[in-house]
Enzyme design. Structure first.
Site, short mmCIF file in Angstrom:
data_model
loop_
_atom_site.label_atom_id
_atom_site.label_comp_id
_atom_site.label_asym_id
_atom_site.label_seq_id
_atom_site.Cartn_x
_atom_site.Cartn_y
_atom_site.Cartn_z
N SER A 27 0.84 -1.19 0.00
CA SER A 27 0.00 0.00 0.00
C SER A 27 0.87 1.24 0.00
O SER A 27 1.62 1.51 0.94
CB SER A 27 -0.92 0.02 1.22
OG SER A 27 -1.56 1.27 1.27
N HIS B 116 -1.19 -1.09 -4.42
CA HIS B 116 -2.47 -0.78 -3.78
C HIS B 116 -2.50 0.72 -3.48
O HIS B 116 -1.65 1.23 -2.74
CB HIS B 116 -2.64 -1.60 -2.50
CG HIS B 116 -3.96 -1.40 -1.83
ND1 HIS B 116 -5.10 -2.09 -2.19
CD2 HIS B 116 -4.33 -0.59 -0.80
CE1 HIS B 116 -6.11 -1.72 -1.42
NE2 HIS B 116 -5.68 -0.81 -0.57
N ASP C 262 -4.70 3.92 -2.05
CA ASP C 262 -5.83 4.26 -1.18
C ASP C 262 -6.27 5.70 -1.38
O ASP C 262 -5.54 6.64 -1.06
CB ASP C 262 -5.41 4.10 0.29
CG ASP C 262 -5.22 2.65 0.67
OD1 ASP C 262 -6.17 1.87 0.49
OD2 ASP C 262 -4.13 2.30 1.15
N MET D 105 -8.77 8.55 -0.15
CA MET D 105 -9.63 8.91 0.99
C MET D 105 -10.11 10.34 0.83
O MET D 105 -9.31 11.22 0.49
CB MET D 105 -8.83 8.80 2.30
CG MET D 105 -8.23 7.43 2.53
SD MET D 105 -7.24 7.44 4.02
CE MET D 105 -6.59 5.76 3.98
N HIS E 154 -8.29 1.60 -4.30
CA HIS E 154 -9.28 1.38 -3.24
C HIS E 154 -9.91 2.73 -2.91
O HIS E 154 -9.26 3.59 -2.31
CB HIS E 154 -8.54 0.77 -2.03
CG HIS E 154 -9.39 0.60 -0.81
ND1 HIS E 154 -8.83 0.33 0.42
CD2 HIS E 154 -10.73 0.64 -0.62
CE1 HIS E 154 -9.80 0.22 1.32
NE2 HIS E 154 -10.95 0.41 0.72
N MET F 294 -12.06 5.04 -0.87
CA MET F 294 -12.76 5.27 0.39
C MET F 294 -13.39 6.65 0.29
O MET F 294 -12.98 7.62 0.94
CB MET F 294 -11.77 5.18 1.56
CG MET F 294 -11.39 3.74 1.89
SD MET F 294 -9.85 3.62 2.80
CE MET F 294 -8.70 3.61 1.43
N MET G 39 -11.95 -5.39 4.84
CA MET G 39 -11.17 -4.48 5.69
C MET G 39 -10.91 -5.17 7.03
O MET G 39 -11.84 -5.54 7.75
CB MET G 39 -11.93 -3.17 5.92
CG MET G 39 -12.08 -2.29 4.68
SD MET G 39 -10.55 -1.95 3.80
CE MET G 39 -9.55 -1.21 5.08
N PHE H 259 -6.75 4.89 7.94
CA PHE H 259 -5.37 5.08 8.40
C PHE H 259 -4.56 3.81 8.21
O PHE H 259 -5.10 2.71 8.36
CB PHE H 259 -5.34 5.47 9.88
CG PHE H 259 -6.15 6.70 10.18
CD1 PHE H 259 -5.59 7.97 10.03
CD2 PHE H 259 -7.48 6.60 10.55
CE1 PHE H 259 -6.35 9.10 10.26
CE2 PHE H 259 -8.25 7.73 10.79
CZ PHE H 259 -7.69 8.99 10.65
N ASP I 259 -7.13 -6.20 3.77
CA ASP I 259 -6.53 -4.87 3.82
C ASP I 259 -6.53 -4.31 5.24
O ASP I 259 -7.59 -4.00 5.79
CB ASP I 259 -7.32 -3.94 2.88
CG ASP I 259 -6.64 -2.59 2.70
OD1 ASP I 259 -5.50 -2.42 3.17
OD2 ASP I 259 -7.27 -1.72 2.07
N GLY I 260 -5.33 -4.18 5.81
CA GLY I 260 -5.17 -3.55 7.11
C GLY I 260 -4.50 -4.46 8.13
O GLY I 260 -4.98 -5.54 8.43
C1 DX5 Z 1 -6.61 1.65 5.33
C2 DX5 Z 1 -6.11 1.40 3.92
C3 DX5 Z 1 -5.05 0.37 3.87
C4 DX5 Z 1 -3.77 0.78 4.57
C5 DX5 Z 1 -3.09 -0.47 5.07
O1 DX5 Z 1 -7.70 2.48 5.29
O2 DX5 Z 1 -7.15 0.95 3.11
O3 DX5 Z 1 -4.76 -0.02 2.53
O4 DX5 Z 1 -2.90 1.48 3.74
O5 DX5 Z 1 -2.02 -0.09 5.87
P1 DX5 Z 1 -1.38 -1.06 6.95
O6 DX5 Z 1 -0.87 -2.27 6.21
O7 DX5 Z 1 -0.30 -0.23 7.55
O8 DX5 Z 1 -2.47 -1.43 7.92
ZN ZN Z 2 -6.68 0.02 1.12
#
Ligand code: DX5
Ligand code: ZN
Length: 216
Positions: free
Chosen positions: A8, A33, A35, A37, A66, A68, A137, A143, A175-176
């Site tokens: 990510s 990946h 993200d 947001m 992804h 969000m 998730m 975060f 993811d996470g």
């Molecule tokens: C969280 C994101 C993830 C995040 C994962 O909202 O969707 O993709 O970057 O990070 P780690 O692996 O540090 O939990």
């Molecule tokens: Zn993600």
């Protein structure tokens, strides 16, 4: 079969994005990946289209975006234009999920649906054939660097069963909070794609850490 590994970029050094993209290119990682947001669907703002377009110029692997964001259907075409290969919208942000999935596939991308930790996999029973990727998730989105939610294993098993019963090719992405110490159990439960942000980018040797995840 080893899982696909998707570092990510949220955890990369944004002042050295090209360097970090080259690291991923040269590693055994399978996907990028990314993200997105919006500060509304999740309480954080990350990056958007111009940054994804810039990453696309350097990335030599599948780009997994992804979203969000609220009302993701407004931007499906734009994300295709900036380089998305896999485009994931949140179940909780999509009033007309089926329409969005059809649009994503119609634009030539793989269609993904992400589920927050509180959202049951059973809610996908009527759309699984239209989904290329389910992103479970394993933290509350918004975060990087949060702790893995243990209840995820059960969701992976339930979803694996639903997919196998229907004989469809839908991939399960986690993811996470993914690390070497939970990757094996996730793969055994049925995961196909592992996203890892801080575990990769905060390690001493990210290329070796990606290789470690590939071999758990
Ligand atoms: C969280 C994101 C993830 C995040 C994962 O909202 O969707 O993709 O970057 O990070 P780690 O692996 O540090 O939990
Ligand atoms: Zn993600």
């Amino acid at each position: 079969m080893p899982a696909l590994i998707a570092p990510s970029i949220l955890a990369a050094d944004f002042a050295n994005l090209q360097r970090d993209c080259e690291m991923v290119n040269q590693s055994e990682a399978d996907w990028f990946h990314l993200d997105v947001m919006d500060g509304v669907f999740v309480p954080n703002i990350s990056f958007g289209m111009p940054v994804i377009q810039a990453i696309s110029k350097h990335a030599k692997k599948t780009i997994d975006v992804h979203l969000m964001i609220v009302q993701p259907e407004r931007y499906l075409e734009t994300f295709k234009e900036v380089g998305a290969d896999v485009l994931t919208v949140h179940y909780e942000a999509s009033t007309h999920l089926h329409r969005s999935l059809q649009s994503i596939r119609g634009l030539g991308m793989q269609a993904g649906v992400a589920l927050n930790p509180h959202t049951s996999v059973s809610l996908l029973a009527d759309t699984l054939e239209d989904i290329d990727l389910v992103c479970l998730m394993s933290v509350n989105p918004g975060f990087g660097g949060q702790s893995f939610i243990e209840g995820t294993y059960r969701k992976v098993e339930q979803l694996r069963k639903m997919i196998d019963e229907r004989g469809c090719n839908t991939k399960i992405e986690i993811d996470g909070g993914v690390k070497a110490n939970n990757a094996r159990q996730l793969i055994d439960a049925g995961a196909d794609v592992l996203v890892a942000g801080s575990f990769v980018f905060r390690s001493e040797d990210p290329v070796a850490t990606i290789a470690e995840l590939k071999r758990v």
